[in-house]
Scaffold this motif. Structure first.
Motif, PDB file in Angstrom:
ATOM      1  N   LEU A   1      -7.408   2.529  -9.593  1.00 18.19           N
ATOM      2  CA  LEU A   1      -6.339   2.302  -8.567  1.00 18.19           C
ATOM      3  C   LEU A   1      -5.430   3.522  -8.857  1.00 18.19           C
ATOM      4  CD1 LEU A   1      -5.853  -1.309  -8.736  1.00 18.19           C
ATOM      5  CD2 LEU A   1      -7.136  -0.082  -6.994  1.00 18.19           C
ATOM      6  N   THR A   2      -5.671   4.509  -9.435  1.00 15.23           N
ATOM      7  CA  THR A   2      -4.585   5.557  -9.574  1.00 15.23           C
ATOM      8  C   THR A   2      -5.252   6.894  -9.529  1.00 15.23           C
ATOM      9  OG1 THR A   2      -4.594   5.359 -11.934  1.00 15.23           O
ATOM     10  CG2 THR A   2      -2.949   4.388 -11.071  1.00 15.23           C
TER      11      THR A   2
ATOM     12  N   ALA B   1      -1.455   7.153  -5.462  1.00 12.86           N
ATOM     13  CA  ALA B   1      -0.212   6.384  -6.360  1.00 12.86           C
ATOM     14  C   ALA B   1      -0.681   6.945  -7.841  1.00 12.86           C
ATOM     15  CB  ALA B   1      -0.459   4.898  -6.388  1.00 12.86           C
TER      16      ALA B   1
ATOM     17  N   GLY C   1       0.714  -1.261   0.046  1.00 18.50           N
ATOM     18  CA  GLY C   1       0.135   0.037  -0.083  1.00 18.50           C
ATOM     19  C   GLY C   1       0.748   1.303   0.061  1.00 18.50           C
ATOM     20  N   LYS C   2       2.169   1.351  -0.181  1.00 19.82           N
ATOM     21  CA  LYS C   2       3.062   2.417  -0.127  1.00 19.82           C
ATOM     22  C   LYS C   2       3.734   2.755  -1.400  1.00 19.82           C
ATOM     23  CE  LYS C   2       1.657   2.753   4.234  1.00 19.82           C
ATOM     24  NZ  LYS C   2       0.992   3.677   4.724  1.00 19.82           N
TER      25      LYS C   2
ATOM     26  N   GLY D   1      -0.783  -0.251  -4.424  1.00 16.24           N
ATOM     27  CA  GLY D   1      -1.110   0.883  -4.702  1.00 16.24           C
ATOM     28  C   GLY D   1      -2.041   1.643  -3.550  1.00 16.24           C
ATOM     29  N   ASN D   2      -2.515   2.695  -3.708  1.00 24.02           N
ATOM     30  CA  ASN D   2      -3.131   3.779  -2.587  1.00 24.02           C
ATOM     31  C   ASN D   2      -3.693   4.845  -3.407  1.00 24.02           C
ATOM     32  OD1 ASN D   2      -1.159   6.070  -2.751  1.00 24.02           O
ATOM     33  ND2 ASN D   2       0.352   4.275  -2.109  1.00 24.02           N
ATOM     34  N   PRO D   3      -4.616   5.545  -2.787  1.00 27.31           N
ATOM     35  CA  PRO D   3      -5.466   6.462  -3.564  1.00 27.31           C
ATOM     36  C   PRO D   3      -4.552   7.592  -4.122  1.00 27.31           C
ATOM     37  CG  PRO D   3      -6.281   6.129  -1.497  1.00 27.31           C
ATOM     38  CD  PRO D   3      -5.049   5.438  -1.400  1.00 27.31           C
TER      39      PRO D   3
ATOM     40  N   LEU E   1      -0.278  -2.614  -8.455  1.00 33.98           N
ATOM     41  CA  LEU E   1      -1.247  -1.513  -7.914  1.00 33.98           C
ATOM     42  C   LEU E   1      -2.246  -2.381  -6.616  1.00 33.98           C
ATOM     43  CD1 LEU E   1      -1.994   0.609 -10.775  1.00 33.98           C
ATOM     44  CD2 LEU E   1      -1.100   1.460  -8.560  1.00 33.98           C
ATOM     45  N   VAL E   2      -2.605  -3.605  -7.036  1.00 29.72           N
ATOM     46  CA  VAL E   2      -3.520  -4.218  -6.151  1.00 29.72           C
ATOM     47  C   VAL E   2      -2.749  -4.376  -5.157  1.00 29.72           C
ATOM     48  CG1 VAL E   2      -4.408  -6.594  -5.882  1.00 29.72           C
ATOM     49  CG2 VAL E   2      -5.020  -5.428  -7.958  1.00 29.72           C
ATOM     50  N   LYS E   3      -1.599  -4.572  -4.836  1.00 33.33           N
ATOM     51  CA  LYS E   3      -0.768  -4.814  -3.477  1.00 33.33           C
ATOM     52  C   LYS E   3      -0.223  -3.519  -3.045  1.00 33.33           C
ATOM     53  CE  LYS E   3       2.512  -7.685  -1.288  1.00 33.33           C
ATOM     54  NZ  LYS E   3       3.392  -8.633  -1.300  1.00 33.33           N
TER      55      LYS E   3
END
Lengths: 375, 638, 206
Positions: free
Chosen positions: C134-135, C100, C75-76, C96-98, C92-94
């Motif tokens: 996811l981005t 990213a 998430g980082k 990612g974060n808002p 991104l699934v692993k």
């Protein structure tokens, strides 16, 4: 008539040990190959339907469906298949004497078919001893080179597939009854959209009571003779009851009882002694060495035999009624044993049951088999 | 470059440390994640006056390095974790005899088996064989500790083990390099003294009683030095709630986890660089800080157990402690660690909430995951000779039709356990084990086993460990077939030379040792084929399977597609003729893509036909032999 | 040299792709460029068996303070530089974060299971849609296609580095990159690689 794919072919034929290695499924696609007398699948294939299954003589053989389609009538409880005539025959003066079994009728008919331009080539079984292999012959010389009997089936139909793929359009096949059944499947279930493979122009069937598993026979004989020394094999007419093996050092006689275990299980389910699905059928003439029994089954066959006689390939004589009766009884016996064995093993299908079986017959015949009336 | 901070790979930092220590001789056998150490030293050999070699196997490499040490030159030996098993017989005896000039064994473990078929632990050799063990925890330390390891080795007169892991060896970080001494050094082996004279006598682990006592005294001296080593450090409050004891790359995971949890004021971290034997005084000082201890390490609970033994021995002084770690399940017992796993363990003990990202985003990501994040199965590269080889072996086994099977071993071809190699390997263990096991399976015919057996081996593996197994099979008349997949290099680890190549690690010409000649000299029947010739290879393999009389060898020789000679070149331009390809109408059921499975092929959705992906295709042309329609066209001179 | 200011410390960049795409080369060059700016760079990589057609990730941690874990916590990720679109999604699934961002090379590489027909590769629009969700910001660029025009697909890496430089997230100056090219590849290959870099810059826009 049900058609499925290669996985079902394995499940219904290969795994129960019913494959007789005829080669019908070989060289249609990259998946099946003949090797050491067996048909093997090289890679998994998940097609739902295929020619491998449709044309195999040991997937469900719908006798009733085939008879309706190809003969225009039901598959009967009695008889030896449709025929116009049964005659005595042997090779004519145009064929020099060769190492024929019986009278050389098969070679004569093939030569005549080539000579008449009926076919461009003929698929025969060649090779020596245990090393049998199909051959494509285009001339009488090549036909003669293949003469003689073998007691193990060769992947003959693979050679047909190869010939057709290479553009040889009309081919004669010398076929055992099971191979003739495979060719009947092709006529009944044509599949033109996937290339040139299809029915044969002319099917010259052989009489057959059973054959021997090639690998089984090879290892059986290897314990008794040097395999490379084997020149030829023959089963003389009853009451001899032996397999005669000719080697460089002389001949060896093996009682038939000793080799019965090498008969493939599929032969026990076979109802056909006289290649009923062929155009002509040729077998021994018991009690008259140098001659064959010839069954002429249809008009095409009749025309061929007449031309063969006229051109000196073939000589025909009358076949005595008593012998014909004897032949009919033998054919009837095999039909009865095959159908009964299929019933006993749960492999006989009737109308209205959709599980894949070995043989399928009409409702009347099914009942007759159930009641033991087919004898 | 001296004095300026660079970003260096862990293995490069180890190399730099060795160079700064004045290493003169280095040897090893390639194995991920250790290979770059010897590779880098070989690259530096000219400039710094070193002798570096890729030895035939790990045991020989350790022997080669030990010779230099005994002759007064600092030496290094490098290998992956299971390489230590191969070298261990000599290692046991070397530990007993001791060394003279500084000698360091760098062994790189692979937690999580990122590039291995085992999660072997090599630290226990230090305890088992009574040798000192160091574990660097970052890149600078990897360099500094390697340099110091040579000094320690000379100080105590014995080999020093230095353990790295994949995430250090193959990661990169900041390192400030130091000066490298000038080339030079005189080699001489002094052997005229008494057998009890470690500096001048003959060298052996015997007389055992005497040497073993000396060995243990050396280890005690090491512990004294460890008590004050700068490689052991404590960060955290004077009296934390929890003491974390860690080593190696896990130290960075702990640092990250504590930062994310904002728990640096509650937790103290004792990072140990000298992990065997543990320095008891240092340990006692820190264990006294609090009642709870978490040990963070990878693979087996080596540190955890040793700390617990030490804690039990000093229980009178420090009292009872509550331990967390692998043994009671706070940390997973298998697989590698990472900041998240350490964070989870810490959050549990400290009862702290943690959310890496907003819950809504997390849900969305989880929903999307299964739809699209299918695994990428590992596969033979486009143009790889192994795909062609296994294709032919698969067909040969099918034709033979006796349920035959292949015993595998270690190399790129290990992938043949997976779909890319048609799942053909049915056993997979150590280097050379396929041949040894096939030799054994071959003898079981007398117990009714009628399945033919084959073994596969790569060329480098052949030299490493297959030769004894093959000799065994020939001598015992075991009806097995060895298939040597000769792609002319140690492909898996980056084309290191081996005894079959024409140049050594230093790029000097050397006489190649011919595999074919070796096999023939043993009396094995040998056939050589080009695996790209599918027909000939299949026929040869069918022949091997049919002949059950004795041990036979088939050499399938073709260059690796990634080899320096082949890479970037396409032997053939390959294309699909859309007229000839019958596509979904063909009875082939997509043989080229569905079964053959080269990544350079694709099945076009729109046309329902095969296509070559020109970016990926390596131009080997094998697929042209696979297509039953002859629809794949190859033309030379691309 | 004084360290350049970072928008996050550590700044977490993941370069992802498929074995053989030259991911490792890209991460090394980028790492060296950033190091030359006075920053600490920690790079986590795997190679060996994992390169053979598998997913390959490089984790770059860029900091003014020191080394960080070579594995970025879940998430980082701040930026995902993806040489292959499905790999962008996987990362991104692993990670990612808002907030990213992602730069994605649009050319798919089919997994062997998809080539064999055992699985299916998602349709382009479907994949784009998922990446968008996811981005915070995303650039989809035809790096491989442009690289082929330059003569080899491997230039896609350099195009991607140019694109990253153009986002302004990290101090990857053209001068520093040119110096790294000269150091790593020698003079002969500098011009074509700089051309690739400039193409990447242009694709993202200043």
């Amino acid at each position: 008539m049900i058609t499925r794919g290669p996985r079902q072919l394995l499940a219904e034929v290969q795994q129960p040990g019913l494959c007789i290695g005829c080669g019908s499924c070989v060289e249609l696609c990259p998946y099946f190959r003949s090797h050491g007398g067996k048909t093997v699948m090289l890679h998994d294939c998940d097609l739902a339907e295929g020619r491998c299954h449709a044309w195999c003589p040991k997937t469900e053989l719908d006798l009733e469906g085939l008879a309706q389609t190809l003969w225009g009538r039901p598959y009967p409880a009695q008889g030896m298949g449709p025929h116009l005539a049964v005659v005595a025959a042997k090779a004519g003066p145009r064929l020099e004497s060769g190492s024929y079994q019986g009278g050389g009728t098969v070679s004569a008919l093939v030569c005549a078919a080539l000579d008449e331009g009926l076919v461009q080539g003929a698929v025969l079984t060649g090779g020596q001893g245990l090393q049998t292999a199909p051959r494509l012959a285009a001339t009488p010389e090549e036909v003669i080179a293949c003469a003689g009997s073998r007691f193990t089936a060769a992947p003959t139909l693979a050679a047909l597939n190869r010939a057709q793929a290479q553009g040889c359009g009309s081919v004669a096949v010398v076929a055992t009854p099971c191979q003739a059944a495979a060719l009947a499947q092709r006529r009944a279930k044509p599949w033109p959209q996937r290339g040139a493979a299809g029915p044969a122009e002319l099917v010259i069937g052989l009489f057959c009571n059973w054959s021997l598993d090639p690998q089984g026979l090879a290892s059986f004989l290897a314990q008794r003779v040097e395999p490379r020394e084997i020149r030829s094999m023959d089963i003389p007419p009853p009451p001899a009851g032996v397999l005669k093996v000719e080697t460089g050092q002389g001949s060896l006689e093996i009682p038939l009882d000793e080799i019965r275990g090498l008969i493939p299980p599929a032969c026990g389910l076979c109802p056909d002694m006289t290649s009923e699905w062929a155009d002509l059928a040729v077998g021994m003439y018991e009690g008259r060495p140098g001659w064959n029994t010839l069954v002429v089954r249809n008009e095409k066959a009749r025309a061929l035999t007449e031309a063969a006689v006229e051109k000196g390939w073939l000589v025909m004589e009358k076949f005595p009624a008593a012998n014909q009766e004897h032949l009919l009884q033998a054919a009837q016996g095999k039909r009865s044993r095959g159908l009964s064995a299929a019933l006993a093993q749960g492999l006989l299908g009737g109308p209205g049951d959709d599980q894949p079986k070995a043989l399928r017959v009409g409702s009347e015949l099914y009942k007759a088999v159930e009641n033991g009336e087919v004898a | 470059m001296e004095g300026q901070r660079l970003t260096m790979m862990g293995n490069q930092a180890i190399t730099q440390g060795a160079l700064e220590a004045g290493v003169r001789v280095a040897a090893g056998y390639p194995g991920t994640p250790s290979s770059e150490i010897i590779q880098n030293l070989a690259g530096a050999a000219d400039e710094h006056g070193l002798y570096v070699e890729w030895s035939i196997n790990e045991k020989v490499s350790l022997e080669v390095a030990a010779a230099a040490s005994l002759a007064g030159l600092r030496s290094l030996c490098a290998m992956k974790q299971n390489g230590v098993n191969v070298a261990s017989d000599f290692l046991l005896h070397l530990a007993g005899s001791g060394v003279r000039a500084g000698m360091v064994l760098v062994h790189c473990d692979d937690p999580g088996a990122l590039s291995s078929v085992n999660e072997g632990e090599s630290r226990h050799f230090a305890r088992m064989l009574e040798l000192p063990l160091l574990e660097p925890s970052d890149f600078q330390e990897a360099k500094d500790m390697t340099k110091w390891a040579f000094e320690l080795s000379e100080e105590i007169g014995n080999l020093v083990m230095l353990r790295s892991v994949t995430r250090l060896s193959h990661a990169s970080g900041g390192v400030v390099p130091g000066p490298i001494p000038a080339p030079g050094g005189q080699a001489r082996f002094d052997h005229h003294g008494s057998p009890r004279d470690l500096r001048h006598g003959p060298v052996s682990s015997a007389p055992v009683g005497y040497k073993h006592r000396l060995q243990q005294e050396k280890l005690k001296r090491a512990v004294e030095l460890f008590e004050d080593s700068p490689f052991n450090s404590y960060v955290g409050p004077e009296s934390p709630e929890l003491l974390v004891i860690t080593s190696s790359i896990c130290n960075l995971y702990v640092k990250e986890a504590l930062a994310l949890l904002d728990a640096r004021d509650r937790v103290g971290v004792l990072k140990l660089g000298t992990t065997w034997p543990l320095p008891p005084k240092l340990l006692q000082r820190h264990l006294q800080r609090c009642e709870q201890v978490l040990v963070v390490e990878e693979v087996i609970p080596f540190l955890e157990e040793n700390v617990k033994i030490a804690a039990a021995e000093m229980a009178g002084e420090i009292g009872a402690k509550k331990f967390f770690g692998k043994r009671e399940g706070t940390l997973p017992a298998q697989g590698e660690l990472n900041p998240d796993l350490v964070l989870k363990a810490l959050a549990g003990i400290l009862d702290l909430p943690y959310q890496a990202r907003p819950a809504q985003y997390d849900r969305l990501a989880q929903e999307l995951a299964p739809q699209a994040t299918q695994d990428r199965e590992l596969a033979f590269c486009p143009g790889c000779p192994h795909r062609a080889s296994f294709w032919s072996l698969k067909e040969a086994l099918a034709l033979d039709d006796r349920d035959g099977f292949i015993c595998g071993d270690i190399g790129c071809y290990s992938l043949a356990m997976r779909p890319s190699g048609y799942g053909l390997l049915k056993t997979l263990h150590a280097m050379g084990s396929g041949a040894g096991m096939a030799s054994g399976f071959g003898q079981l015919g007398r117990f009714g086993m009628d399945q033919p057996v084959m073994a596969v081996s790569g060329d480098s593996t052949f030299y490493h460990a297959v030769i004894p197994a093959l000799i065994n099979a020939v001598h015992q008349k075991s009806p097995m077939s060895l298939v040597v997949l000769d792609n002319s290099g140690t492909a898996m680890t980056g084309f290191q030379p081996h005894p079959g190549t024409e140049a050594n690690a230093l790029g000097q010409p050397v006489p190649p040792v011919d595999i074919e000649a070796i096999c023939r000299s043993l009396g094995a029947e040998v056939t050589v084929c080009d695996p790209f010739d599918l027909k000939a290879t299949q026929a040869a393999a069918v022949g091997l399977l049919a002949d059950q009389s004795t041990a036979k060898v088939l050499i399938l020789r073709q260059l690796c597609a990634l080899s320096p000679q082949r890479k970037g070149t396409k032997p053939y331009e390959v294309r699909v003729d859309p007229e000839k390809c019958l596509g979904d109408q063909c009875g082939c059921n997509r043989l080229c893509t569905r079964v053959f499975g080269c990544p350079g092929l694709a099945w076009e959705k729109e046309s329902g036909k095969a296509r070559i992906d020109e970016v990926i295709c390596a131009g080997c042309g094998v697929c042209a032999s696979v297509c039953p329609q002859g629809a794949i066209i190859i033309s030379e001179g691309a | 040299m004084a360290a350049a200011k970072l928008m996050h410390d550590p700044y977490n960049l993941i370069i992802t792709g498929v074995g053989g795409q030259g991911n490792v080369l890209a991460s090394r060059m980028l790492g060296n460029v950033l190091t030359s700016q006075g920053l600490w760079v920690t790079i986590g990589e795997t190679f060996g068996a994992s390169q053979r057609g598998g997913s390959v990730m490089s984790h770059l941690r860029v900091s003014e303070q020191g080394s960080w874990s070579p594995q970025i916590p879940a998430g980082k990720a701040h930026m995902v530089l993806a040489l292959e679109p499905l790999e962008a999604l996987r990362v991104l699934v692993k990670y990612g974060n808002p907030r990213a961002k992602a730069i994605v090379n649009s050319r798919p590489i089919l997994p062997v299971a998809a080539i064999a027909g055992r699985t299916s590769y998602p349709a382009t629009e479907e994949l784009e849609g998922m990446l968008a969700q996811l981005t915070a910001q995303r650039w989809s660029i035809p790096a491989t296609d442009r690289a082929m025009k330059l003569g080899a697909s491997i230039f896609a890496n350099i195009i991607m580095i140019g694109a990253l430089a153009a986002t302004g997230d990290l101090p990857v100056s053209r001068e520093a990159f040119e110096a790294e090219l000269r150091r790593a590849l020698g003079h002969a290959k500098v011009a074509v690689n700089l051309e690739a870099y400039d193409l990447g810059v242009a694709m993202v826009g200043q």
